[in-house]
Scaffold this motif. Sequence first.
Motif, PDB file in Angstrom:
ATOM      1  N   UNK B 213      31.368  70.527 -41.538  1.00  0.00           N
ATOM      2  CA  UNK B 213      30.982  69.634 -42.617  1.00  0.00           C
ATOM      3  C   UNK B 213      31.727  68.348 -42.109  1.00  0.00           C
ATOM      4  N   UNK B 214      32.731  68.483 -41.549  1.00  0.00           N
ATOM      5  CA  UNK B 214      33.553  67.214 -41.147  1.00  0.00           C
ATOM      6  C   UNK B 214      32.741  66.363 -39.977  1.00  0.00           C
ATOM      7  N   UNK B 215      32.283  67.258 -39.211  1.00  0.00           N
ATOM      8  CA  UNK B 215      31.492  66.486 -38.166  1.00  0.00           C
ATOM      9  C   UNK B 215      30.137  65.947 -38.801  1.00  0.00           C
ATOM     10  N   UNK B 216      29.579  66.522 -39.541  1.00  0.00           N
ATOM     11  CA  UNK B 216      28.344  66.127 -40.250  1.00  0.00           C
ATOM     12  C   UNK B 216      28.861  64.593 -41.033  1.00  0.00           C
ATOM     13  N   UNK B 217      29.788  64.668 -41.544  1.00  0.00           N
ATOM     14  CA  UNK B 217      30.217  63.568 -42.461  1.00  0.00           C
ATOM     15  C   UNK B 217      30.475  62.424 -41.499  1.00  0.00           C
ATOM     16  N   UNK B 218      31.301  62.668 -40.372  1.00  0.00           N
ATOM     17  CA  UNK B 218      31.547  61.729 -39.251  1.00  0.00           C
ATOM     18  C   UNK B 218      30.107  61.016 -38.865  1.00  0.00           C
ATOM     19  N   UNK B 219      29.216  61.770 -38.601  1.00  0.00           N
ATOM     20  CA  UNK B 219      28.142  61.230 -38.061  1.00  0.00           C
ATOM     21  C   UNK B 219      27.368  60.365 -38.923  1.00  0.00           C
ATOM     22  N   UNK B 220      27.339  60.646 -40.415  1.00  0.00           N
ATOM     23  CA  UNK B 220      26.839  59.799 -41.149  1.00  0.00           C
ATOM     24  C   UNK B 220      27.611  58.543 -41.343  1.00  0.00           C
ATOM     25  N   UNK B 221      28.901  58.754 -41.132  1.00  0.00           N
ATOM     26  CA  UNK B 221      29.850  57.517 -41.433  1.00  0.00           C
ATOM     27  C   UNK B 221      29.516  56.614 -40.181  1.00  0.00           C
ATOM     28  N   UNK B 222      29.426  57.111 -38.930  1.00  0.00           N
ATOM     29  CA  UNK B 222      29.111  56.538 -37.932  1.00  0.00           C
ATOM     30  C   UNK B 222      27.777  55.607 -37.828  1.00  0.00           C
ATOM     31  N   UNK B 223      26.670  56.228 -38.181  1.00  0.00           N
ATOM     32  CA  UNK B 223      25.183  55.684 -38.197  1.00  0.00           C
ATOM     33  C   UNK B 223      25.026  54.815 -39.409  1.00  0.00           C
ATOM     34  N   UNK B 224      25.942  54.708 -40.237  1.00  0.00           N
ATOM     35  CA  UNK B 224      25.742  53.821 -41.559  1.00  0.00           C
ATOM     36  C   UNK B 224      24.849  54.587 -42.642  1.00  0.00           C
ATOM     37  N   UNK B 225      24.509  55.568 -42.438  1.00  0.00           N
ATOM     38  CA  UNK B 225      23.568  56.118 -43.422  1.00  0.00           C
ATOM     39  C   UNK B 225      24.396  56.519 -44.647  1.00  0.00           C
TER      40      UNK B 225
END
Lengths: 294, 241
Positions: B213-225
């Motif tokens: 979940x941490x990885x998924x949240x990071x990816x959502x933070x990074x692409x601005x979604x």
Amino acid sequence: MFAMCTDPDSLTQLDWMLCYLTTGKHMGLYYAFGTVLLLLALTAPAALLLGFGGAMAARSHFPPLSWLGKAYMAVVRGVPDIAFFLFFVIALDQLFELVRHKVKCPDWDTEIWQGSDFVVCPAAKLPLATSPQWVHDTYSFLIAVLTFAIVFGAFAGNVLYGAMRAVPRGQVETAEAYGMTRGQAFRRVIVPQMWVYALPGLSNLWMVLIKSTPLLFLLGLQDIVYWARELGSTQTPRFTAYPHGDWRMWYFLFLLVFYLAFTKLSEVVLGRLMLRLTRGQATLGGETQRKAAA
Amino acid sequence: MKKLILTTAALALMGTFAAAQDVVRMGTEGAYPPYNFINDAGAVDGFEIELGNELCARAGLTCEWVVNDWDSIIPNLVSGNYDTIIAGMSITDERDEVIDFTQNYLQPQPSAYVGLTDDAALIEGTVAAQVSTIHAGAVAASGATLLEFSTPDETIAAVRGGEADAVFADKDYLVPLVEASGGELTFIGEDVMLGGGVGMGVRESDTALKDTMNAAITSMKEDGSLNALIVKWFGEEAPLF
């Protein structure tokens, strides 16, 4: 549900109400009424069966069995319902999972209790995490039936135990004089006659059982009280097409009427049953019936 | 024998494949818009539902939503009835002792007082808050008389009924209610910043899920979604990442 409901703001009051009362959210409420009725329909016979078993065990001449029956009635009747519901259900669920864990995952090497976490192998979960939601709902429903049955079975057991002793001693002595064994006398003389003594106590229990159904929410089931609270709470236009203020009073009033009507109906049915059972009995009610017929 | 080994290997492979398609049961309250609520159709909806579904899609997990009372939301997580709590739960030290949190998916959100009149004295009187929330803790610490309720809706009803002088809660929960009240309810005083942001609760033993979940949240933070989702549900002024 209806075609006109696509734009609730344009509707007149009656149509708006019709649309409002048929939203998917309201279906949850109606569905919950079915759940409550089904719970009652399953719990009552199950509790009666458990109570009968408990009463028979308590009457047994074999001491350990008698102790078991008496202990069941004494312990369960003495524990507050709410404590029983909160503690017992989690304990029962964990016990099932623990047993399955021992059977299905003998090679599991990590601890089951890690701090406050209860961790069994995925194959031992009950129901499996991969099961659809209705399986989870059915499982919690059955656990609820079992819990209600155990609690009310203890009360029913006590009532039946008293009723068995209330059958006049002379009847049993006569049966023995005819050469019936203890078991025969129990089956042919005590059981058919005890119901008239048990019914007042059992009908009380039935009423209490009806009123206890809101405890369902403690067991993780969304019952009618949950939905009444949820639907009646203030709804703002941003999150619903049917905004309204605090309508909880109306929903709870509806529940009140439902419970009153249901208990009233039960009273009428139980009253008729009592009339039927007292016929020909050596009780005041039976005597009155005999005189009226004569 | 060779066949047996091959079958075992195939089964083992299928096993790992099945693990990648794991079902994760997500626990939420369903009574706290815009975070999470039950919509007209009777399904769970809100910021956290959209977020949770997106996180599961990114992590390749199948997610099932479970509605649970706020009161018993942590006990039911640790006893394994569901695997995550995603219910507007702020990350606090007290909760962290019992469960673990992922990184925050919301910045610390402004909290606010609401009452019938904008009178600063009210927030020192009797203040309603939902039980076991950071708001209840803050009211208790402020010296005001705390009145706790099990659902957020009951805290508002207490103010309307005169039982409490004010209610203290997340501002995003209060704004739609104040708007819809037609002037009956009003904010009192300044916003208060509270808590360490909102995160997803997981069992302490469940480190694998926490990492996923941490990885998924990071990816959502990074692409601005994630920011786009926050603006959609909380408006332009919400604190972003």
